[in-house]
Design a protein around this motif. Structure first.
Motif, short mmCIF file in Angstrom:
data_model
loop_
_atom_site.label_atom_id
_atom_site.label_comp_id
_atom_site.label_asym_id
_atom_site.label_seq_id
_atom_site.Cartn_x
_atom_site.Cartn_y
_atom_site.Cartn_z
N LEU A 155 0.81 -1.22 0.00
CA LEU A 155 0.00 0.00 0.00
C LEU A 155 0.84 1.27 0.00
N LYS A 156 2.15 1.12 0.21
CA LYS A 156 3.00 2.30 0.33
C LYS A 156 2.92 3.21 -0.89
N SER A 157 2.83 2.61 -2.06
CA SER A 157 2.79 3.43 -3.29
C SER A 157 1.57 4.33 -3.34
N GLU A 158 0.52 3.98 -2.60
CA GLU A 158 -0.70 4.79 -2.60
C GLU A 158 -0.50 6.13 -1.88
N VAL A 159 0.45 6.15 -0.92
CA VAL A 159 0.61 7.37 -0.11
C VAL A 159 2.04 7.89 -0.07
N SER A 160 2.98 7.16 -0.67
CA SER A 160 4.40 7.56 -0.58
C SER A 160 4.67 8.89 -1.26
N TRP A 161 3.79 9.34 -2.14
CA TRP A 161 3.97 10.60 -2.86
C TRP A 161 3.63 11.82 -1.98
N ILE A 162 3.07 11.56 -0.79
CA ILE A 162 2.66 12.67 0.09
C ILE A 162 3.78 13.01 1.06
N PRO A 163 4.38 14.18 0.98
CA PRO A 163 5.39 14.57 1.98
C PRO A 163 4.74 14.69 3.36
N ASN A 164 5.37 14.09 4.36
CA ASN A 164 4.77 14.03 5.70
C ASN A 164 5.83 14.31 6.76
N LYS A 165 5.57 15.29 7.62
CA LYS A 165 6.51 15.65 8.69
C LYS A 165 6.19 14.95 10.02
N HIS A 166 5.08 14.22 10.09
CA HIS A 166 4.67 13.61 11.34
C HIS A 166 5.59 12.44 11.70
N TYR A 167 5.79 12.23 13.03
CA TYR A 167 6.71 11.18 13.47
C TYR A 167 6.26 9.78 13.08
N SER A 168 4.99 9.59 12.73
CA SER A 168 4.49 8.27 12.33
C SER A 168 4.97 7.86 10.95
N GLY A 169 5.50 8.81 10.19
CA GLY A 169 6.04 8.48 8.88
C GLY A 169 4.96 8.04 7.90
N ILE A 170 5.35 7.18 6.97
CA ILE A 170 4.43 6.77 5.91
C ILE A 170 3.26 5.98 6.46
N TYR A 171 3.45 5.29 7.60
CA TYR A 171 2.36 4.49 8.17
C TYR A 171 1.25 5.37 8.74
N GLY A 172 1.57 6.63 9.03
CA GLY A 172 0.56 7.57 9.50
C GLY A 172 -0.42 7.98 8.43
N LEU A 173 -0.16 7.60 7.17
CA LEU A 173 -1.05 7.93 6.06
C LEU A 173 -1.86 6.72 5.59
N MET A 174 -1.58 5.54 6.16
CA MET A 174 -2.17 4.30 5.66
C MET A 174 -3.69 4.23 5.82
N LYS A 175 -4.25 4.93 6.80
CA LYS A 175 -5.69 4.85 7.00
C LYS A 175 -6.48 5.40 5.81
N LEU A 176 -5.81 6.19 4.99
CA LEU A 176 -6.45 6.70 3.78
C LEU A 176 -6.72 5.59 2.77
N THR A 177 -6.00 4.48 2.88
CA THR A 177 -6.07 3.42 1.86
C THR A 177 -7.00 2.26 2.25
N LEU A 178 -7.73 2.39 3.35
CA LEU A 178 -8.47 1.24 3.87
C LEU A 178 -9.56 0.72 2.94
N THR A 179 -10.16 1.58 2.14
CA THR A 179 -11.17 1.08 1.20
C THR A 179 -10.56 0.13 0.19
N LYS A 180 -9.28 0.31 -0.09
CA LYS A 180 -8.58 -0.57 -1.01
C LYS A 180 -7.96 -1.75 -0.29
N ALA A 181 -7.43 -1.53 0.92
CA ALA A 181 -6.71 -2.57 1.65
C ALA A 181 -7.64 -3.65 2.18
N LEU A 182 -8.79 -3.26 2.72
CA LEU A 182 -9.69 -4.22 3.36
C LEU A 182 -10.57 -4.92 2.33
N PRO A 183 -11.13 -6.07 2.67
CA PRO A 183 -11.94 -6.84 1.71
C PRO A 183 -13.06 -6.00 1.11
N SER A 184 -13.34 -6.22 -0.16
CA SER A 184 -14.34 -5.41 -0.86
C SER A 184 -15.75 -5.66 -0.35
#
Length: 750
Positions: free
Chosen positions: A198-227
């Protein structure tokens, strides 16, 4: 005249009586209209049309008053049961941003106010056995440890089956899959999704938060979780529940047809801006929303093309903002500001945010108001809040809570037991409770919870494939040995710690406070949680052995200190003795001291000198000489080359072997024969026992263990150990055939 006078008086009397009756009736009517009491009418007056109209009006008035009284009683009852907070929710969640103009009350003709006031009389918001779905993004060792506390708090209060969905990296997947497999909680399903995909879905977003790229993963849940997954509760790992999660799941029923996301308002001033000079937050509706707790209506989100919508929002805002400061929270808020009708605002007690500079104290007036506590601060328990001590104690309760107690069945719900649970139950039922050794046999079948890599672990393999991991096990009473071992052995270490949940937290604090331990990242700490009557020493050893990441392992005990430089010496020996292509077990000679403070020998010559002076002894020479006598210490004194020794009964040396060696036999628990049985199996598999001439290790003194005390004081303990030995020999004969008969013969000749 008299007759006429009587008739006049009679008329006057009748008129007077009639007037009295009418006045009385009017008086009663007025009283009944005011007080709501029943009106008693004379039979002779009840048939008149006027009276019937008045009676109907009185009855209608009475019905309205009874309804109002019932409504007030229901309201008082719901408040007395601590559910007054729910009354806020119906209106609070549909304020100006969340409500649509065509909102229809859920209960037919009832108004929203009446619906709220009758909550206690309606059916519960969640069916008895309805499956609740919970999603978490979890990456790394620390987050994997934090999420366990969240899961404990959910399991403690829950009355419904649960399905946890974890979006994880490789580390968290390994830790949590092992934990849940060994936890075996009834009516709990667990699924894992690869965050790397899922990283490619959000890796293009610059993020200063300490959670890093995993702090953006909740945006991808419609794709990550079963349809086919319709809705899910999404939680940060630093959440603690103080109520049944089913209450939160039930809030989905309060969504309007247009609402797709449920969130609590942000309790800090971050999105109001101007916290410091040039502070410019992302756009948000008012104070914005916190994404530590989210209700996601996945089915509706997919229908409105959520993935395209949040991407467009992010691209537009990044043109001016350049990067996110609060990861996914910034994008969620920018999206909501553009589409306010899509959000359902949750009451703030569903996400009481405990970080500095928040308004969390306005979310609750009583303990019963609290639903979810969010430790959304890197400082964790040191945030500024006048009730932080209460929150801290609640958090620590679940942190140290015995997870074994959460393995409880949900009665009345269909069981979804996994095959391992079924096999385990069948094996337990076959045991004879009248057997004198029942407790020993039951211990062998006990499944212990295991939390791998409890602390941060980093290991870089060597290029020459000669690396060796020191493998050992320990309990709380041997914790003080860790720093010394780390000073004596610079290579990787795999340690299994047999502890309770509370002891594991004590260990964590100890390790984080130790300058030696916190700077060593190549030590894997694996917690095996306490359960049962005996110390499952060989099971704990096997956990450490299985999780060694090098081609070779040094199998030792934690109360031994290796000689300085042993790590490098053993790596050279591995090459010289061609262990990659031969079956060898390299014996490291063991010595002991009775002194708590010892000037550790820096060479073999210095050790021999201390041996001659009586400062050191060969290990257990005065208690258990058979355990190490085959090492042939007399030969070792002058040896310059490795030499082979033969197996003898009760031999239990500490050895270096390939990682694919046999595991320890888990029937042996507590004290006695746990290492002996392992050396027998190595010999049965035709490992050559080679003693290293320039290697040594020294046992440091300590108080006797509880298990050795039980062995010495209990005859039944010793009898059962002998029974287990006989059964081990029988199994060995079946496994290795005639070659294994020598072990049984040797045992009987002792």
């Amino acid at each position: 005249i008299m007759h006429l006078l009587c008739r006049g008086r009679l008329k006057l009397l009748v008129a007077t009586l009639t007037a009295v009756v009418l006045l009385t009736w009017l008086y009663l009517l007025a009283g009944n209209l005011e007080n709501g009491r029943s009106l008693l009418l004379a039979p002779c007056l009840a048939d008149t049309p006027a009276v019937q109209v008045l009676e109907r009006a009185v009855l209608e008035s009475r019905v309205r008053e009874v309804e109002e009284e019932n409504r007030q009683i229901r309201l008082q009852l719901s408040q007395s049961q601590g559910t007054a907070a729910q009354l806020v929710e119906g209106n609070y969640g549909n304020q100006q941003w969340g409500a649509s103009a065509d909102t229809v009350p859920e209960d037919g003709d009832n108004t929203a106010e009446e619906k709220n006031h009758t909550d206690c009389s309606r059916s519960p918001p969640v069916q008895k056995c309805e499956l609740i779905h919970v999603a978490c993004v979890c990456a790394g060792h620390n987050a994997s440890r934090d999420v366990v506390t969240l899961v404990k708090s959910v399991l403690f209060h829950r009355r419904n089956p649960l399905h946890f969905h974890f979006i994880t990296d490789t580390v968290a997947n390994r830790i949590l899959s092992s934990l849940f497999q060994s936890w075996m909680v009834p009516s709990v399903q667990v699924s894992f999704y690869d965050a790397d995909e899922l990283k490619s879905e959000v890796s293009w977003i610059p993020n200063k938060h300490y959670s890093g790229i995993y702090g953006l993963m909740k945006l991808t849940l419609t794709k990550a979780l079963p349809s086919d997954l319709s809705k899910v509760i999404v939680l940060d790992t630093d959440i603690t529940f103080a109520t049944d999660i089913a209450e939160l799941w039930g809030v989905f029923r309060k969504f309007t047809d247009k609402q797709v996301i449920g969130l609590v308002e942000n309790q800090s001033d971050w999105y109001l801006g101007n916290l410091w000079k040039n502070h410019k937050p992302w756009p948000a509706l008012g104070r914005g929303f916190n994404t530590g707790v989210i209700l996601l209506y996945l089915e509706r989100l997919r229908r409105i093309s959520w993935e395209q919508m949040w991407r467009l929002t992010a691209e537009r805002e990044l043109m001016s903002m350049l990067s996110t400061s609060l990861a996914d929270q910034d994008i969620f808020n920018a999206f909501i500001k553009q589409n306010p009708v899509l959000v359902h605002q949750l009451p703030c007690f569903w996400n009481v945010q405990l970080s500095d500079h928040t308004r969390s104290e306005q979310c609750y007036t009583e303990v019963s108001d609290l639903k979810v506590i969010h430790w959304n601060s890197p400082k964790k328990l040191r945030v500024k809040n006048k009730h932080v001590e209460f929150f801290r104690n609640l958090y620590l309760t679940f942190l140290e809570y015995d997870g074994n107690l959460l393995r409880r069945e949900l009665f009345g719900c269909p069981s979804q037991a996994n095959p391992e649970s079924v096999q385990l139950q069948a094996a337990l039922e076959e045991l004879d409770e009248d057997d004198q050794c029942y407790d020993f046999r039951r211990e062998r079948l006990t499944v212990h919870r295991v939390h791998l890599y409890f602390l941060q672990y980093d290991y870089m393999p060597t290029e020459d494939d000669t690396d060796i991991t020191l493998v050992a096990q320990l309990s709380m009473d041997r914790l003080q040995m860790l720093e010394a071992i780390c000073k004596h052995w610079e290579g990787p270490i795999s340690l299994a710690l047999y502890m309770s949940d509370a002891e594991a937290q004590q260990f964590l604090r100890y390790a984080q406070a130790s300058e030696v331990l916190k700077n060593r990242k190549n030590v894997g700490y694996h917690i095996v949680y306490k359960e049962g009557q005996f110390y499952p020493v060989n099971l704990v050893r096997n956990v450490a052995l299985r999780n060694a990441n090098t081609p070779y392992v040094f199998l030792t005990d934690v109360d031994f200190l290796p000689m300085y430089g042993l790590y490098d010496y053993l790596r050279k020996a591995v090459v010289q003795l061609d262990m990659a292509h031969t079956k060898k077990a390299l014996v490291v000679p063991a010595f002991e001291t009775l002194r708590y403070r010892l000037s550790f020998p820096k060479s073999k010559a210095e050790l021999l000198s201390m041996l001659d002076m009586g400062t050191l002894y060969t290990f257990r020479y005065h208690v258990w000489p058979k355990g190490h006598a085959p090492t042939n210490y007399a030969k070792w004194r002058t040896a310059t080359m490795p030499y082979k020794v033969e197996w003898e009964p009760d031999f239990e040396p500490y050895v270096v072997v390939r990682r694919d060696c046999p595991e320890y036999d888990q029937r042996f628990v507590g004290f006695g024969w746990n290492k002996v049985s392992h050396i027998i199996e190595l010999d049965a598999q035709e490992y050559d026992l080679m003693v290293l001439p320039n290697a040594f290790m020294i046992h440091m003194p300590h108080a006797p263990s509880f298990d050795i005390s039980k062995f010495r004081s209990s005859s039944s303990y010793r009898n059962c150990l002998n029974t287990l030995k006989d059964e081990f020999h029988q199994d060995l004969s079946r496994k290795y055939g005639a070659a294994a008969l020598k072990y049984l013969t040797a045992q009987r000749n002792i």
